[in-house]
Scaffold this motif. Sequence first.
Motif: not given
Length: 253
Positions: A155-160
């Motif tokens: 959700s924070a966009g840090n999936f990488a």
Amino acid sequence: QTRFSFKASKVTNAFLHQSASKATDEPALNIDSASRRQILQRALVAFPALVLAPSQSRAGSFTPGGTLVDREIGATVGNSEASPSRKVDNSNVLFSQDNYFKFGVGAPWIEPDSTEFPKTMPFVLSQQRYDSLKKYGDRVKAGIQNVNALDEVISAGNFASISNGDDPKYALRPLGLLANGFLGSENTGTTNELLLARWYINEVYLRLVDMRNASNKDDAMIAYKAAKKSINSYLAMMNRVITAKVGGKFEYV
């Protein structure tokens, strides 16, 4: 090749005999060398149709474990939500011998506390299950919670930044060791149910990579939700064999 040559000889002789019979009924027709060549050519044209059809009917596919089957195989066959990143030879998973290795297909999800699939569970002594749960239970719970918490990272966009399944914090190897103690023994060997439990663990392993490699949040979340379904399917199997003598059942995610 000898068998096929014998068949070809029989076919050729049959054509020759049939044509010779017709020749006796038609006095004006003589079988010369040119006619014999034509007959032979007709026989050779018919030969492939006779010998190729049987081989085509025996066509099939091999599972990664080397079993020849006459049905479709594939990572997402049997479960369209299975990870598409699984390699055909099953070489990029944590436990190489799993349900896909043996059968060449995926498996359906198992709903919490469902006993519809698999139909039966192998018999393993309660003492062995007790010892396994005592040894690996807490590590399994902690690892599952770490996977479950990844929705916040996505959700924070840090999936990488999500680490792969080899990271000890996910405890995927202890999940496999617990399954070994619950679903197999010296008497049963490696059961189909154990291979199934490994398949669910491997799906979590693959989906962690899918989350990290996703091109956007939506794709990462799809992989995350599939990982949760894999975990709950695994836990449903474990809970089926956790009796009062063994210990407390796992909570689903």
